[in-house]
Write a protein that holds these residues in place. Structure first.
Motif, PDB file in Angstrom:
ATOM      1  N   ASP A 204       0.870  -1.159   0.000  1.00 52.32           N
ATOM      2  CA  ASP A 204       0.000   0.000   0.000  1.00 52.32           C
ATOM      3  C   ASP A 204       0.913   1.217   0.000  1.00 52.32           C
ATOM      4  N   SER A 205       0.704   2.141  -0.909  1.00 53.81           N
ATOM      5  CA  SER A 205       1.648   3.250  -1.059  1.00 53.81           C
ATOM      6  C   SER A 205       1.766   4.084   0.206  1.00 53.81           C
ATOM      7  N   GLU A 206       0.688   4.216   0.981  1.00 57.49           N
ATOM      8  CA  GLU A 206       0.756   5.019   2.202  1.00 57.49           C
ATOM      9  C   GLU A 206       1.611   4.343   3.259  1.00 57.49           C
ATOM     10  N   GLU A 207       1.562   2.992   3.292  1.00 54.17           N
ATOM     11  CA  GLU A 207       2.322   2.265   4.304  1.00 54.17           C
ATOM     12  C   GLU A 207       3.793   2.148   3.935  1.00 54.17           C
ATOM     13  N   SER A 208       4.067   1.872   2.655  1.00 46.43           N
ATOM     14  CA  SER A 208       5.437   1.580   2.241  1.00 46.43           C
ATOM     15  C   SER A 208       6.181   2.805   1.733  1.00 46.43           C
ATOM     16  N   GLY A 209       5.468   3.830   1.331  1.00 40.17           N
ATOM     17  CA  GLY A 209       6.118   4.992   0.725  1.00 40.17           C
ATOM     18  C   GLY A 209       6.518   4.740  -0.716  1.00 40.17           C
ATOM     19  N   LYS A 210       6.149   3.592  -1.271  1.00 41.83           N
ATOM     20  CA  LYS A 210       6.487   3.244  -2.638  1.00 41.83           C
ATOM     21  C   LYS A 210       5.233   3.304  -3.502  1.00 41.83           C
ATOM     22  N   THR A 211       5.414   3.566  -4.787  1.00 44.67           N
ATOM     23  CA  THR A 211       4.303   3.511  -5.718  1.00 44.67           C
ATOM     24  C   THR A 211       4.149   2.074  -6.180  1.00 44.67           C
ATOM     25  N   PRO A 212       3.021   1.427  -5.876  1.00 48.58           N
ATOM     26  CA  PRO A 212       2.866   0.016  -6.233  1.00 48.58           C
ATOM     27  C   PRO A 212       2.991  -0.205  -7.738  1.00 48.58           C
ATOM     28  N   GLY A 213       3.657  -1.313  -8.091  1.00 43.80           N
ATOM     29  CA  GLY A 213       3.748  -1.707  -9.492  1.00 43.80           C
ATOM     30  C   GLY A 213       4.711  -0.910 -10.331  1.00 43.80           C
ATOM     31  N   THR A 214       5.670  -0.210  -9.699  1.00 38.36           N
ATOM     32  CA  THR A 214       6.636   0.582 -10.473  1.00 38.36           C
ATOM     33  C   THR A 214       7.482  -0.321 -11.359  1.00 38.36           C
ATOM     34  N   ASP A 215       8.040  -1.377 -10.774  1.00 43.17           N
ATOM     35  CA  ASP A 215       8.852  -2.320 -11.570  1.00 43.17           C
ATOM     36  C   ASP A 215       8.000  -2.981 -12.643  1.00 43.17           C
ATOM     37  N   LEU A 216       6.770  -3.304 -12.293  1.00 41.41           N
ATOM     38  CA  LEU A 216       5.852  -3.936 -13.232  1.00 41.41           C
ATOM     39  C   LEU A 216       5.623  -3.034 -14.438  1.00 41.41           C
ATOM     40  N   ARG A 217       5.378  -1.766 -14.180  1.00 43.50           N
ATOM     41  CA  ARG A 217       5.131  -0.807 -15.268  1.00 43.50           C
ATOM     42  C   ARG A 217       6.349  -0.679 -16.171  1.00 43.50           C
ATOM     43  N   GLU A 218       7.537  -0.733 -15.577  1.00 46.71           N
ATOM     44  CA  GLU A 218       8.770  -0.545 -16.344  1.00 46.71           C
ATOM     45  C   GLU A 218       9.278  -1.828 -16.987  1.00 46.71           C
ATOM     46  N   GLY A 219       8.564  -2.930 -16.755  1.00 45.87           N
ATOM     47  CA  GLY A 219       8.982  -4.194 -17.359  1.00 45.87           C
ATOM     48  C   GLY A 219      10.191  -4.818 -16.707  1.00 45.87           C
TER      49      GLY A 219
END
Length: 308
Positions: A204-219
């Protein structure tokens, strides 16, 4: 860690204010300081945890790591790092690459203070780290998952293994303990990256501070994705179709992310990382029961189960 933090900024100082600003840029952006922390923890396994060499070694591994981030951001064309402008965005690619080189040179200077054996260890580590980075961009000839795990071991596991090794050695631990903690660091280091892979899908982006699926989007291949792609279940046809295509489209990306979050591969990836943490903890049996061993066991658990 406060002493390490202060020393890092002292070492990232040049007679040129311009170089100092560039070299301190990513240090100032923060970070988990995972590697120097492991140096300090491993040093507690020996009788000289407060030796000056331990502090120097902690700086060596973090400066090496930060130097690699400058190069990573150029290769990835990243605009941000740790919430701040990447060096290549703040200046340009040339400055970012040369600043990374400057930090590698600085880490070499510090390593020389630790003696010729440390220089050899650092050189071997850096060889593995760079080789892992090269192989990351190579199409696997065999099993994609095994190729990826080898990349992770080189890119991430190698320097974290050396962090534990330096801590044990300069803390005065026995060679048996040093060997066990080096192997422990290799496993925990790889698990650290693999847990990032899981966060990329599940967080969850609020919990982790990360945008979910970033690696997925970039392949970018990650553990859950590679495990899902190994599926032969006809029910996974749509997911496999999405993963084989362009996921920069928001709708396709959202659909793939949703399917991955409920796919058995995510639980399989979590189980793999937890198993790796257990393997690492088993290596600590060479240490007597007590606070040091407990801290290292907890460290492995935090890596495997972290949410940020």
């Amino acid at each position: 860690m406060a002493a390490v933090e202060s020393a890092l900024f002292e070492h990232a100082t040049s007679p040129s204010p311009y170089v100092t600003e560039a070299a301190r840029h990513l240090l100032s952006a923060g970070g988990k300081r995972f590697r120097p922390l492991l140096v300090l923890l491993a040093a507690e396994a020996g009788p000289h945890a407060d030796a000056s060499e331990v502090l120097t070694a902690a700086c060596v591994v973090e400066i090496t790591h930060v130097g690699s981030l400058y190069h990573d951001d150029v290769m990835d064309e990243a605009a941000l790092r740790r919430g701040a402008d990447s060096a290549n965005s703040r200046w340009d690619n040339h400055v970012a690459i040369l600043t990374g080189d400057w930090l590698f040179a600085k880490s070499s200077e510090l390593t020389a203070q630790l003696g010729p054996d440390a220089v050899r260890i650092q050189a071997e580590t850096f060889t593995r780290l760079v080789e892992g980075q090269i192989l990351e961009g190579v199409v696997p000839e065999g099993d994609p998952l095994q190729h990826y795990l080898a990349v992770v071991a080189g890119k991430t596991g190698s320097l974290i293994a050396t962090s534990a090794r330096y801590g044990a050695r300069f803390g005065g631990a026995s060679r048996e303990v040093e060997g066990a903690l080096t192997a422990y660091g290799e496993i925990v280091g790889s698990a650290f990256q693999l847990s990032d892979d899981i966060l990329d899908i599940a967080s969850d982006s609020e919990e982790s501070g990360k945008t979910p699926g970033t690696d997925l989007r970039e392949g970018v291949p990650t553990l859950p994705v590679l495990m899902a792609q190994a599926s032969t279940d006809p029910a996974d046809a749509r997911l496999l179709e999405l993963l084989a295509g362009d996921l920069t489209d928001d709708a396709r990306h959202a659909e793939a992310l949703a399917l991955l979050r409920v796919h058995p591969a995510l639980a399989q990836a979590r189980a793999y990382v937890v198993d790796q943490a257990q393997r690492a903890k088993a290596l600590l049996e060479v240490l007597p029961a007590g606070s040091v061993r407990q801290a290292l066991e907890d460290f492995a658990d935090v890596v495997a189960l972290r949410t940020a």
